[in-house]
Write a protein that holds these residues in place. Structure first.
Motif, mmCIF file in Angstrom:
data_model
loop_
_atom_site.group_PDB
_atom_site.id
_atom_site.type_symbol
_atom_site.label_atom_id
_atom_site.label_comp_id
_atom_site.label_asym_id
_atom_site.label_seq_id
_atom_site.Cartn_x
_atom_site.Cartn_y
_atom_site.Cartn_z
ATOM 1 N N LYS A 131 -12.534 -6.568 -1.514
ATOM 2 C CA LYS A 131 -11.255 -6.639 -0.797
ATOM 3 C C LYS A 131 -10.743 -8.072 -0.721
ATOM 4 O O LYS A 131 -9.528 -8.322 -0.830
ATOM 5 C CB LYS A 131 -11.424 -6.086 0.628
ATOM 6 N N HIS B 142 -9.213 -8.913 -4.049
ATOM 7 C CA HIS B 142 -7.868 -8.339 -4.162
ATOM 8 C C HIS B 142 -6.872 -9.110 -3.309
ATOM 9 O O HIS B 142 -5.734 -9.354 -3.731
ATOM 10 C CB HIS B 142 -7.911 -6.871 -3.743
ATOM 11 N N TYR C 74 -1.619 -5.187 -8.262
ATOM 12 C CA TYR C 74 -0.835 -3.957 -8.368
ATOM 13 C C TYR C 74 -1.712 -2.715 -8.453
ATOM 14 O O TYR C 74 -1.191 -1.606 -8.588
ATOM 15 C CB TYR C 74 0.071 -4.024 -9.603
ATOM 16 N N ALA C 75 -3.022 -2.882 -8.370
ATOM 17 C CA ALA C 75 -3.929 -1.746 -8.424
ATOM 18 C C ALA C 75 -4.036 -1.088 -7.047
ATOM 19 O O ALA C 75 -3.712 -1.693 -6.015
ATOM 20 C CB ALA C 75 -5.313 -2.187 -8.915
ATOM 21 N N ASP C 76 -4.508 0.159 -7.046
ATOM 22 C CA ASP C 76 -4.697 0.889 -5.799
ATOM 23 C C ASP C 76 -5.903 0.307 -5.063
ATOM 24 O O ASP C 76 -7.009 0.248 -5.607
ATOM 25 C CB ASP C 76 -4.922 2.371 -6.103
ATOM 26 N N PHE C 77 -5.690 -0.122 -3.812
ATOM 27 C CA PHE C 77 -6.763 -0.747 -3.042
ATOM 28 C C PHE C 77 -7.086 0.041 -1.782
ATOM 29 O O PHE C 77 -7.674 -0.502 -0.844
ATOM 30 C CB PHE C 77 -6.377 -2.193 -2.667
ATOM 31 N N SER C 78 -6.719 1.316 -1.755
ATOM 32 C CA SER C 78 -6.993 2.124 -0.569
ATOM 33 C C SER C 78 -8.484 2.393 -0.394
ATOM 34 O O SER C 78 -8.945 2.638 0.731
ATOM 35 C CB SER C 78 -6.225 3.449 -0.653
ATOM 36 N N HIS C 79 -9.270 2.362 -1.475
ATOM 37 C CA HIS C 79 -10.703 2.637 -1.390
ATOM 38 C C HIS C 79 -11.530 1.398 -1.073
ATOM 39 O O HIS C 79 -12.735 1.524 -0.838
ATOM 40 C CB HIS C 79 -11.192 3.235 -2.706
ATOM 41 N N TRP D 111 8.464 3.242 -10.306
ATOM 42 C CA TRP D 111 7.328 2.385 -10.686
ATOM 43 C C TRP D 111 7.450 2.017 -12.153
ATOM 44 O O TRP D 111 7.544 2.887 -13.032
ATOM 45 C CB TRP D 111 6.015 3.126 -10.432
ATOM 46 N N GLN E 197 0.810 -1.205 0.000
ATOM 47 C CA GLN E 197 0.000 0.000 0.000
ATOM 48 C C GLN E 197 0.851 1.266 0.000
ATOM 49 O O GLN E 197 0.579 2.204 -0.757
ATOM 50 C CB GLN E 197 -0.932 0.004 1.215
ATOM 51 N N GLU E 198 1.879 1.294 0.829
ATOM 52 C CA GLU E 198 2.738 2.470 0.937
ATOM 53 C C GLU E 198 4.003 2.342 0.107
ATOM 54 O O GLU E 198 4.866 3.222 0.176
ATOM 55 C CB GLU E 198 3.111 2.715 2.399
ATOM 56 N N LYS E 199 4.156 1.254 -0.640
ATOM 57 C CA LYS E 199 5.335 1.000 -1.475
ATOM 58 C C LYS E 199 6.609 0.949 -0.636
ATOM 59 O O LYS E 199 7.698 1.298 -1.100
ATOM 60 C CB LYS E 199 5.476 2.068 -2.573
#
Length: 512
Positions: free
Chosen positions: A307, A310, A294-299, A229, A179-181
């Protein structure tokens, strides 16, 4: 009769009290003391909310039952001895000149998982293809690797140095999924052997490639952060396999004419048995849109079906990056914060038996990528995995070789070692584990359940009864109570009939 008596009774005027009792309502009851209080406030989580159909799929998927599968358990069972030998080898190679005394080895009993007082020399002598025991002085005993085991160890170091570019790519993909790389170095160290990273990856590849990595200070220690990235790396192994399947189906569609319509059937892996309801729930989860790891999963909301979709993609991708397409469940639980895994990660993996298998063999549970195995064997084996199989063949070298079987470790480079390696993992002990550790259970099995009290201590070199071989292989006692059988020539043997087997006392032996 009663009516007539009532008519004869005189009529008396009603009293004021009785009139007040019959013609006025009763006084009101005293009010409830708490009626004037405001209604209690309920927590928002306790209020009834609308449940989405996707959440129903996840709730129903929890009913998937875990089933034991012998082929995957065989993989853990056949690596029991290899796991112990690799621990001994890692301790040995950390010493100068890769030579160590038995007295110094005794300080690593806890690291080896040995809780009982056992003689280490008896343990080392059970692996003659890996360890050599040499005597220096009167009471000084040392051990080292055999030439075959030494050669395999050097080849492993050489292959890891050659595969440094692949190790860098795996590290980059692991950081890109977080999440935070950024991930703690200590957490990555749990997966260094599974990913094929060098032992000191922090001081080697993490510092040699500043264009990809950067060491940062985090709250709980040093961490590794991604600095670049690469969109070309943001493609999962599941997406690549899906593209290959689509190309294969398109090629088949062009070759087949007037092909009948196919029903939407659930394609389960070979060997997986599910009930009709479980297969339906698995198919419903498959039909959900794919979410790339690799997609953004913060939402994504925790506990939702999206979730979990993912999280399954992340676990699938991590297992595809490992050498043997398997790892410990405990290793994955260390990344709960980085990948926002649920607290019941093990239960989530069990809910999807079409992708993963959780084995309960050993001290800790292991998770397998199902599509990467076929009958206890990896489909695609890297060079490091082939070296590990050769090492397993050296571990399987018996201490007392049978007649016609070579007793040295040279067969590790040929087919004899591979065949013995396969037969080593064919028998699986289905009994439940006792309270002992996995290593203690293994050593007890090899020693036939004997403890140190059963050995003759002697002068410190023999340490055990060398007259009888240890119970290392099958343990058959074919040498006990041998009966000699001869062939007796009967009168009909001269006319071409077969001989009759008889015992030494002349009694005929029954034919099978």
């Amino acid at each position: 009769m009663d009516a007539k008596l009532l008519l004869l009774l005189p009529a008396f005027p009603s009293s004021p009290a009785s009139t007040l009792l019959h013609h006025h309502p009763p006084p009101p009851k005293s009010p409830f003391l708490g009626s004037s209080l405001p209604p209690p406030l309920l927590h928002p989580l306790l209020l009834r909310r609308r449940i989405s159909p996707a959440a129903v799929v996840v709730a129903q998927a929890g009913a998937v039952k875990r089933r034991k599968e012998i082929p995957f358990d065989n993989v853990i069972q056949r690596d029991k001895k290899l796991k112990l030998v690799l621990k001994l080898r890692n301790i040995l190679v950390s010493q100068p000149d890769r030579v160590m005394s038995l007295r110094d080895l005794g300080r690593f009993r806890r690291d080896l998982g040995l809780t009982r007082k056992r003689r280490l020399i008896a343990l080392l002598k059970r692996f003659p293809g890996v360890f050599d025991i040499v005597e220096e002085g009167v009471y000084s005993l040392r051990f080292r690797l055999t030439p075959a085991a030494e050669r395999l160890y050097l080849d492993e170091l050489h292959l890891k140095n050659e595969a440094e570019g692949l190790a860098v790519t795996k590290l980059r993909k692991l950081l890109m999924m977080s999440q935070e790389k950024r991930i703690l170095i200590d957490k990555i160290a749990h997966l260094k052997h599974d990913l094929g990273l060098p032992p000191e990856f922090r001081d080697t590849i993490c510092l040699r490639y500043p264009q990809y990595f950067r060491l940062v200070r985090m709250d709980r220690g040093p961490g590794l952060e991604l600095t670049h990235w690469d969109p070309e790396l943001a493609v999962s192994a599941a997406e690549v396999a899906e593209e290959e399947n689509r190309a294969r189906e398109a090629a088949e569609r062009n070759l087949i004419i007037d092909r009948p319509l196919k029903f939407n059937r659930v394609k389960l892996p070979q060997g997986l048995k599910l009930s009709r309801g479980e297969a339906r729930r698995v198919q419903q989860f498959r039909e959900m849109p794919y979410i790339s790891p690799y997609a953004d999963f913060s939402h994504l909301r925790s506990g939702s079906a999206e979730k979990e979709k993912h999280a399954c993609a992340v676990v699938h991708e991590i297992l595809s990056l490992t050498l043997e397409k398997r790892t410990l469940v405990d290793h994955l639980t260390h990344f709960r914060e980085e990948f926002r895994f649920s607290q019941s990660l093990r239960g989530m993996i069990i809910r999807h038996p079409d992708m993963f298998y959780v084995s309960l063999k050993g001290d800790r549970d292991s998770v397998f990528l199902r599509e990467a195995y076929k009958n206890s064997q990896l489909v695609d084996k890297s060079k490091l995995v082939l070296l590990k199989e050769k090492m397993r063949a050296l571990v399987a070298v018996p201490r007392f070789p049978r007649k016609g079987v070579p007793g040295t470790g040279e067969e590790a480079d040929g087919i004899n070692g591979d065949l013995r390696m396969l037969s080593e993992g064919s028998d699986v002990d289905d009994d439940e584990e006792d309270g002992l550790s996995d290593m203690e259970d293994l050593i007890s099995e090899m020693s036939g359940g004997k403890s140190d009290a059963d050995y003759h201590w002697g002068d410190g070199w023999v340490g055990e009864n060398d007259d009888s071989p240890p119970d290392f292989e099958d343990g058959d006692d074919s040498s006990l109570n041998e009966v000699k059988i001869t062939m007796k020539n009967t009168a009909d043997s001269a006319y071409g009939k077969a001989n009759v087997p008889v015992f030494p006392d002349g009694r005929p032996r029954e034919r099978w």
